[in-house]
Design a protein around this motif. Sequence first.
Motif, PDB file in Angstrom:
ATOM      1  N   HIS A 128       0.325  -1.171   0.471  1.00  0.00           N
ATOM      2  CA  HIS A 128      -0.052   0.235  -0.003  1.00  0.00           C
ATOM      3  C   HIS A 128       0.991   1.456  -0.232  1.00  0.00           C
ATOM      4  O   HIS A 128       1.595   1.825   0.853  1.00  0.00           O
ATOM      5  CB  HIS A 128      -1.068  -0.258   1.291  1.00  0.00           C
ATOM      6  CG  HIS A 128      -2.229  -0.596   0.738  1.00  0.00           C
ATOM      7  ND1 HIS A 128      -3.372  -1.009   0.549  1.00  0.00           N
ATOM      8  CD2 HIS A 128      -2.016  -2.153   1.722  1.00  0.00           C
ATOM      9  CE1 HIS A 128      -2.941  -1.865   0.827  1.00  0.00           C
ATOM     10  NE2 HIS A 128      -3.059  -2.427   1.486  1.00  0.00           N
ATOM     11  N   GLN A 152       0.122  -9.350   3.435  1.00  0.00           N
ATOM     12  CA  GLN A 152       0.900  -7.655   3.059  1.00  0.00           C
ATOM     13  C   GLN A 152       2.035  -7.267   3.856  1.00  0.00           C
ATOM     14  O   GLN A 152       2.086  -7.400   5.163  1.00  0.00           O
ATOM     15  CB  GLN A 152      -0.663  -6.676   3.413  1.00  0.00           C
ATOM     16  CG  GLN A 152      -1.984  -7.061   2.921  1.00  0.00           C
ATOM     17  CD  GLN A 152      -3.122  -6.877   3.310  1.00  0.00           C
ATOM     18  OE1 GLN A 152      -3.214  -6.671   4.788  1.00  0.00           O
ATOM     19  NE2 GLN A 152      -4.308  -5.995   2.934  1.00  0.00           N
ATOM     20  N   SER A 185      -2.122 -10.058   9.226  1.00  0.00           N
ATOM     21  CA  SER A 185      -1.243 -10.639   7.867  1.00  0.00           C
ATOM     22  C   SER A 185      -0.958  -9.495   7.451  1.00  0.00           C
ATOM     23  O   SER A 185      -0.913  -9.195   6.106  1.00  0.00           O
ATOM     24  CB  SER A 185      -2.287 -11.684   7.205  1.00  0.00           C
ATOM     25  OG  SER A 185      -3.498 -10.211   6.217  1.00  0.00           O
ATOM     26  N   GLN A 186       0.116  -8.802   7.751  1.00  0.00           N
ATOM     27  CA  GLN A 186       0.210  -6.861   7.953  1.00  0.00           C
ATOM     28  C   GLN A 186       1.888  -7.091   8.366  1.00  0.00           C
ATOM     29  O   GLN A 186       1.689  -7.249   9.090  1.00  0.00           O
ATOM     30  CB  GLN A 186      -0.918  -6.731   7.635  1.00  0.00           C
ATOM     31  CG  GLN A 186      -0.115  -5.096   6.757  1.00  0.00           C
ATOM     32  CD  GLN A 186      -1.140  -3.814   7.410  1.00  0.00           C
ATOM     33  OE1 GLN A 186      -1.032  -2.848   8.417  1.00  0.00           O
ATOM     34  NE2 GLN A 186      -2.151  -3.759   6.161  1.00  0.00           N
ATOM     35  N   THR A 232       4.879  -3.959   8.455  1.00  0.00           N
ATOM     36  CA  THR A 232       5.340  -2.864   8.287  1.00  0.00           C
ATOM     37  C   THR A 232       7.163  -2.797   8.215  1.00  0.00           C
ATOM     38  O   THR A 232       7.558  -3.595   9.160  1.00  0.00           O
ATOM     39  CB  THR A 232       5.091  -1.921   8.749  1.00  0.00           C
ATOM     40  OG1 THR A 232       3.624  -1.616   8.910  1.00  0.00           O
ATOM     41  CG2 THR A 232       6.019  -0.539   8.481  1.00  0.00           C
ATOM     42  N   THR A 263       3.309   2.280  -1.422  1.00  0.00           N
ATOM     43  CA  THR A 263       2.816   0.987  -1.441  1.00  0.00           C
ATOM     44  C   THR A 263       3.240   0.723  -3.447  1.00  0.00           C
ATOM     45  O   THR A 263       3.098   1.652  -3.673  1.00  0.00           O
ATOM     46  CB  THR A 263       0.950   1.373  -1.006  1.00  0.00           C
ATOM     47  OG1 THR A 263       1.046   1.714  -0.005  1.00  0.00           O
ATOM     48  CG2 THR A 263       0.382  -0.233  -1.249  1.00  0.00           C
TER      49      THR A 263
END
Length: 894
Positions: free
Chosen positions: A20, A73, A116-117, A119, A137
């Motif tokens: 993103h 993600q 499920s993300q 950074t 992103t």
Amino acid sequence: MRVSSRTGVHAASRLALAIHLGAAGLLLDAGLAHAAPSAAVAGAEQPSRLMFDIPAQALDSAVLAFAEQAGLQVLFDSQRLKGLHSSPLKGSYSVQEGLARLLGNAPVEYRFTGDSQVTLNRVAAEHQGALALATTTVSGNLEGRKSDWVYSTPRSVSVVSREQIDRNPPRHAADMLEETSGVYSAVSQQDPGLSVNIRGIQDYGRVNMSVDGMRQNYQQSGHQQRNGTLYVDPELLSEVVIEKGATSSMGGAGVIGGIANFRTLEARDLIKPGEEMGGRIRLTSGLGGRSNGTHFIGSSAFAIGTEVWDMLVAASERHLGDYDPGTRGSIGELRTGGWRDPSINDRVKNSPVAYSGSVMRSRLAKLGLNLPQDQRLQFSYLTTQVSYDDANMLNTEKDQLWEKLGSSDVRSQNFALDYSYTPDNPLVDFKAKLYYVDNRNDQSTLRRGITPGYSITYQTDTYGAQAQNTSTFALGELSTLKVNYGLEFFYDKVRPDSSQPLASGSAVNAPASEGMTPKGDRALGSLFARLDYDYDGWLNLNAGLRYDRYRLRGDTGINTRTFILGTTRQTTVPVDYDVDTEEGRFSPTFGLSIKPGVEWLQLFTSYGKGWRPPAITETLITGRPHGGGAESMYPNPFLRPERSTTWEAGVNVFKENLWFDDDRLGIKVAYFDTRVEDFIFMNMGMQPPGYGMAGIGNSAYVNNLQDTRFKGVEYQLDYDAGRAYGQLAYTHMIGSNDFCSKTAWLGGVTQTVKNSTAGRAPVVGMRPDEQANSASHCSAILGSAEHMPMDRGTLTLGARFFERKLDIGARARYSAGYSEGGSNTRTTTSVYPADWKSYTVYDLYGSYRATEELTLRLAMENVTDRAYLVPMGDVLAFTLGRGRTLQGTLEYQF
């Protein structure tokens, strides 16, 4: 945001790949290197172990690959990751372990910000205090992303994806390559074998045709249209990767045209993230009255994988019958004689292409073991069996256009053992392979006239070994140096075996059919190294050096004529050659690429040398090609290796979010110029040693006295906006070539010495014929290089509906065509004159994902029923392309 997988059947809850672009700033603590994951990991529900296979590369692209394979993600700032490189990741790991290994020593920390993300933040190691970063992103569909690397690679490469293959199921393997710029195939629709031509260059290993890196060096002499044949079933392929020109990397030994690597399925292609088993069943058949010889094409594949091992088994079959060509539009006249009688062309277009059917069966098995300390071992086996009829060239003067000459039963077996060692160390990314390829054709030839039938087995065994390592050095925060080095070796063993009787007076102890593809051995070893220096993602310099060395051994010979001194009677004297040739050469390569101030534009140029030593057949061929008659083929034990010089200049464009959110545009344009010195070709009208043996039917492989040039421009374009997409490929070839050689290529031509001028005076001696020995000629040749490839292009336009479940589109295939000859007599100097008319063929396709597991496909080829000949096709077979054909496919994944 939810995005479907590359196959279009993974559940969105399992695979939600989205990178993103956000506006939020992230504060980084000073001095941090690689931080451990935060406590949020404990709450994240991820599969315990996943299979990863991500080579070392730029960190931003490695993260994209990780997100795809892990089903996560990932949020990161792509600009701040510029200049950083990943460590290789291969094997079974948890998400946390895998990400940690991928990041290696890069100054990046990560934390899970959702189930499920993840950074990623780059750490400012040299500054005290906080640094604010914007989260970038990058998003898009996975089908497009898998080949995006093509538009950031500073050299000419192309990929034929599984998606492209599925749109219009290929009947002939050559159909897969029609959408690839710079790539042709000298194809006969009556022979399932594939011969790859890159930028006008093919045959005898000039292009490395390989399956999973295993060289396919099988060659069987015919009428010089295909001297190197690959038998492969598209059903078992995951993709085809094309590298053009000479390279200083694996697969480039003895290559001047490029590499075409046909990659077969892997277990990870079938197993969904978080699962341990997966499979696929695909069935294709012709439909209704437009099946046009497509009886059945089907395959099944099953894979199972754990953190310790994985296994794949697959099988495919295709049953094809004779097909009808297109009926509308004009076809060439020279080969049909249509310039004399226009009705002949109508007869050809309205007659089925006889002997174009075949049966192919393939089996694939792979077993992989994940060993301790980041090691992996994989054994693979692939076998393909093809049965088809051999047909004589088109003859419009007979009731039956094609005559059956016999039948072929081909078996190609490939065995490989792969080993890799990819520890958490940027200096080690080691791969090795041992392989064995057994290509065998059991061919039967029918009786023709007074010539009896016979059987012959053409067999080529190839033994290969490869090893390479990649070391990555961080020279600073913004610069890295990657070194790839290794070796490759292969050994070809050619052993024909025929029931044909030995001709009386033969110069070699072998039947004529064996002499055309002679017994011999050739080994080639290569050491190579390539350095890539990258500075801040905008500058790349590379240099490589390869050393190739070959050895060729075999026996050959010719019969020469002379006189019995003191008489007027001639006699035959055999001349034998015990060939044992060895030679080596260094070949450098250089490259430069820059991004001139904008991230989406890259300019590149490259220069490289290539070297190809003579092949077994080129050196040792001898005898009469049809077992009798006036034609004779002669050897050339003194052939010199080919030396190529290639340079290219091009531009890459890769831009995301260009006109719409999540769209992407990739463009690659390249100008290339390859000059080959001592290009080897088969010339006619040669004069062998001895007395009075000149004749147009005498042929031998010789080195071109002129430089041979292959140059042109390639265009590739790929645009995808999710709901709509388009792809364009076009090749424009420039120029033509002259082929010249010494007429007496071996020297030794003699003339008589007489004591009298009387016609029947006895011969008292023989002396060199200086005029004949010094003569040269430029004439028509036998071989695929006789004609430069025609301009050719494809355009594909498609659209997706109903959350991308429905995908429909159209494809146009264009060829500029080329024809030789005068207006009435059609005078031409070519042995096999080019006769390809310009054409445009239109195809339609559609697919519907009825459920997450079931996909239905429909494809119509040649909608307008256009009559056409594929450019660079076999001019002897002269088989027209398929007419209107309708095929349906059912695919079930589990």
